[in-house]
Design an enzyme around this catalytic site. Sequence first.
Site, mmCIF file in Angstrom:
data_model
loop_
_atom_site.group_PDB
_atom_site.id
_atom_site.type_symbol
_atom_site.label_atom_id
_atom_site.label_comp_id
_atom_site.label_asym_id
_atom_site.label_seq_id
_atom_site.Cartn_x
_atom_site.Cartn_y
_atom_site.Cartn_z
ATOM 1 N N ARG A 199 0.815 -1.205 0.000
ATOM 2 C CA ARG A 199 0.000 0.000 0.000
ATOM 3 C C ARG A 199 0.850 1.257 0.000
ATOM 4 O O ARG A 199 0.471 2.268 -0.575
ATOM 5 C CB ARG A 199 -0.911 -0.028 1.241
ATOM 6 C CG ARG A 199 -1.719 1.223 1.469
ATOM 7 C CD ARG A 199 -2.685 1.044 2.627
ATOM 8 N NE ARG A 199 -3.603 -0.049 2.380
ATOM 9 C CZ ARG A 199 -4.146 -0.810 3.340
ATOM 10 N NH1 ARG A 199 -3.851 -0.585 4.597
ATOM 11 N NH2 ARG A 199 -4.964 -1.781 3.035
ATOM 12 N N TYR A 200 1.964 1.204 0.693
ATOM 13 C CA TYR A 200 2.842 2.371 0.837
ATOM 14 C C TYR A 200 4.095 2.169 -0.010
ATOM 15 O O TYR A 200 4.465 1.038 -0.317
ATOM 16 C CB TYR A 200 3.241 2.530 2.306
ATOM 17 C CG TYR A 200 2.097 2.799 3.245
ATOM 18 C CD1 TYR A 200 1.489 4.048 3.293
ATOM 19 C CD2 TYR A 200 1.632 1.809 4.116
ATOM 20 C CE1 TYR A 200 0.451 4.305 4.186
ATOM 21 C CE2 TYR A 200 0.598 2.054 5.003
ATOM 22 C CZ TYR A 200 0.011 3.305 5.043
ATOM 23 O OH TYR A 200 -1.009 3.553 5.920
ATOM 24 N N ARG B 142 7.204 0.042 2.023
ATOM 25 C CA ARG B 142 7.011 -1.062 2.952
ATOM 26 C C ARG B 142 5.828 -1.940 2.549
ATOM 27 O O ARG B 142 4.882 -1.460 1.922
ATOM 28 C CB ARG B 142 6.837 -0.563 4.389
ATOM 29 C CG ARG B 142 5.746 0.477 4.580
ATOM 30 C CD ARG B 142 6.099 1.347 5.792
ATOM 31 N NE ARG B 142 5.020 2.232 6.219
ATOM 32 C CZ ARG B 142 4.742 3.396 5.647
ATOM 33 N NH1 ARG B 142 5.402 3.788 4.580
ATOM 34 N NH2 ARG B 142 3.770 4.161 6.112
ATOM 35 N N CYS C 269 -4.192 -17.562 14.662
ATOM 36 C CA CYS C 269 -3.953 -16.706 15.816
ATOM 37 C C CYS C 269 -4.101 -17.544 17.062
ATOM 38 O O CYS C 269 -4.758 -18.581 17.031
ATOM 39 C CB CYS C 269 -4.962 -15.564 15.885
ATOM 40 S SG CYS C 269 -4.574 -14.252 14.744
ATOM 41 N N CYS D 206 -9.719 -12.524 18.350
ATOM 42 C CA CYS D 206 -10.265 -11.333 18.982
ATOM 43 C C CYS D 206 -11.592 -11.006 18.313
ATOM 44 O O CYS D 206 -11.699 -11.046 17.090
ATOM 45 C CB CYS D 206 -9.312 -10.155 18.811
ATOM 46 S SG CYS D 206 -7.631 -10.559 19.294
ATOM 47 N N CYS E 48 -11.574 -8.304 15.481
ATOM 48 C CA CYS E 48 -10.501 -8.411 14.486
ATOM 49 C C CYS E 48 -10.892 -7.847 13.119
ATOM 50 O O CYS E 48 -11.936 -8.163 12.566
ATOM 51 C CB CYS E 48 -10.101 -9.860 14.313
ATOM 52 S SG CYS E 48 -8.759 -10.045 13.119
ATOM 53 N N ARG F 141 -9.252 -8.531 10.372
ATOM 54 C CA ARG F 141 -9.023 -9.542 9.323
ATOM 55 C C ARG F 141 -9.864 -10.780 9.573
ATOM 56 O O ARG F 141 -9.470 -11.883 9.233
ATOM 57 C CB ARG F 141 -7.544 -9.934 9.274
ATOM 58 C CG ARG F 141 -6.686 -8.790 8.844
ATOM 59 C CD ARG F 141 -5.475 -9.213 8.036
ATOM 60 N NE ARG F 141 -4.712 -8.011 7.793
ATOM 61 C CZ ARG F 141 -3.657 -7.642 8.519
ATOM 62 N NH1 ARG F 141 -3.178 -8.432 9.443
ATOM 63 N NH2 ARG F 141 -3.063 -6.512 8.275
ATOM 64 N N ASP G 264 -12.449 -0.324 12.743
ATOM 65 C CA ASP G 264 -12.727 -0.205 11.313
ATOM 66 C C ASP G 264 -14.103 -0.768 10.937
ATOM 67 O O ASP G 264 -14.930 -1.014 11.795
ATOM 68 C CB ASP G 264 -11.590 -0.817 10.485
ATOM 69 C CG ASP G 264 -11.457 -2.284 10.772
ATOM 70 O OD1 ASP G 264 -12.496 -2.956 10.916
ATOM 71 O OD2 ASP G 264 -10.309 -2.772 10.863
ATOM 72 N N ASP H 20 -7.822 3.725 9.822
ATOM 73 C CA ASP H 20 -7.299 3.003 8.665
ATOM 74 C C ASP H 20 -8.409 3.112 7.627
ATOM 75 O O ASP H 20 -9.470 2.507 7.759
ATOM 76 C CB ASP H 20 -6.991 1.546 9.042
ATOM 77 C CG ASP H 20 -5.771 1.024 8.291
ATOM 78 O OD1 ASP H 20 -5.499 1.546 7.198
ATOM 79 O OD2 ASP H 20 -5.108 0.100 8.799
HETATM 80 C C1 LIG Z 1 -0.218 -0.528 8.766
HETATM 81 C C2 LIG Z 1 0.356 -0.950 7.520
HETATM 82 C C3 LIG Z 1 1.713 -0.758 7.260
HETATM 83 C C4 LIG Z 1 2.644 -0.090 8.246
HETATM 84 O O1 LIG Z 1 2.319 1.251 8.432
HETATM 85 P P1 LIG Z 1 3.153 2.172 9.423
HETATM 86 O O2 LIG Z 1 2.382 3.439 9.495
HETATM 87 O O3 LIG Z 1 4.515 2.337 8.830
HETATM 88 O O4 LIG Z 1 3.229 1.456 10.734
HETATM 89 C C5 LIG Z 1 2.191 -1.165 6.050
HETATM 90 N N1 LIG Z 1 1.398 -1.743 5.121
HETATM 91 C C6 LIG Z 1 0.088 -1.926 5.347
HETATM 92 C C7 LIG Z 1 -0.733 -2.554 4.279
HETATM 93 C C8 LIG Z 1 -0.477 -1.550 6.553
HETATM 94 O O5 LIG Z 1 -1.777 -1.767 6.786
HETATM 95 S S1 SF4 Z 2 -6.768 -8.841 16.165
HETATM 96 FE FE1 SF4 Z 2 -7.111 -10.477 14.636
HETATM 97 S S2 SF4 Z 2 -5.103 -10.865 13.729
HETATM 98 FE FE2 SF4 Z 2 -4.767 -9.760 15.673
HETATM 99 S S3 SF4 Z 2 -4.451 -11.351 17.220
HETATM 100 FE FE3 SF4 Z 2 -6.615 -10.819 17.255
HETATM 101 S S4 SF4 Z 2 -7.584 -12.282 15.873
HETATM 102 FE FE4 SF4 Z 2 -5.403 -12.326 15.428
#
Ligand SMILES: *Cc1c(COP(=O)(O)O)cnc(C)c1O
Ligand code: SF4
Length: 371
Positions: A114-115, A118, A127, A131, A134, A136, A295, A332
């Site tokens: 995305r960035y 990184r 996991c 949670c 979560c 995801r 989110d 996010d």
């Molecule tokens: C959160 C995230 C990161 C890391 O973001 P930082 O602001 O540098 O901590 C990188 N890639 C994705 C897809 C993310 O969701």
């Molecule tokens: S928030 Fe989601 S990915 Fe993170 S530890 Fe909990 S269940 Fe796992």
Amino acid sequence: MKDYKTISLWKDVTSGQWEDWRWQLKNRITTTQQLSEVIHLSEEEKHDIDFCLKRFRMAITPYYSTLIDDDDDKNSPIKMQAVPSIKELDVRSEELADPLAEDSQSPVKNIVHRYPDRVLFIVTYKCSMYCRHCTRRRIVGEEDFSIDEETLENAISYIKSNSKIRDVLLSGGDPLVMNDGYIENIIRRLREIPHVEIIRIGTRTPVVLPMRITDDLVNMLRKYHPIWINTHFNHPKEITEESIKACTKIVDAGIPLGNQSVLLKGVNDNVETLKELYLKLVKYRVRPYYLYQCDLAQGIGHFRTKVETGIEIIRNLRGYISGFAVPTFVIDAPRGGGKIPINPEYIISVDDNQVVMKNYKGDIYFYPNNG
Ligand SMILES: *Cc1c(COP(=O)(O)O)cnc(C)c1O
Ligand code: SF4
């Protein structure tokens, strides 16, 4: 925190077993029946949980379940994060299966790019605990396994062929539920790539499975420095002797440890709770990094606060406690917009003459803008 020996299910468990992360994983609570042997559940709660389990999975480590010391309190902050609620079945129209559009920003399987500099690398779907809030949840707990050799090869090749990638964030699921060898294999291969400067791991194990942070694990990780870890404490009750021990091992190995909390209604959506959490974290050298607005993942509407709630919390922390104890509040953004800081505004106006601003107490100050 309860003594596990007082719970009939585990009365014969030795402390050696209890302290063994593999035992903890193998003995996770996954059914209503098991859960009712550990905490008190009303008939209505049992019925609701059963109903919810048809849609979303449950898994709670024995360790984390003993942090629920107020069984009868439906609103226990620990219970709310671990035990399914019937409210999860209430999926709102604005909610999304993939709220951060991660699937559409995935150039190769299990990489989210995305960035510019990184990537996020999903190394497992597993996991230790699922949670309830979560983000995801569409993938976590659905496929419990490690990624296959081909996916790993493709992900590593992608990172190798993109020299702009200087930071790789291992995520999941939770990378640290895998064994040391599996993790080392991935990290070693990333370290061989010259442009990868930083490797980060996102893990909730210090909070929900602290015995996972063994000497062997941190001694393996420290061979591949610079390694950074971010964990996920949401409530001061999660800071226990065990979790402190885990955090201490991590930072003593020279790994900077950050914390990403999620703002959750009824769990931590007030100044007192988060102030206590953040002050405790910095005491143990854990740096509050982000506070996330909840989110738009499906079925977590009951956890979502108004955005103003988070802004007000930050306003009441900034200036009042050490600067490094205050995280950045972020949303996010849906559709893959990334993390956007949403923080109190201190600037009143800026023009060619001066900046008008207020301090943490709301007093007005002027700064000449003639630089
Ligand atoms: C959160 C995230 C990161 C890391 O973001 P930082 O602001 O540098 O901590 C990188 N890639 C994705 C897809 C993310 O969701
Ligand atoms: S928030 Fe989601 S990915 Fe993170 S530890 Fe909990 S269940 Fe796992």
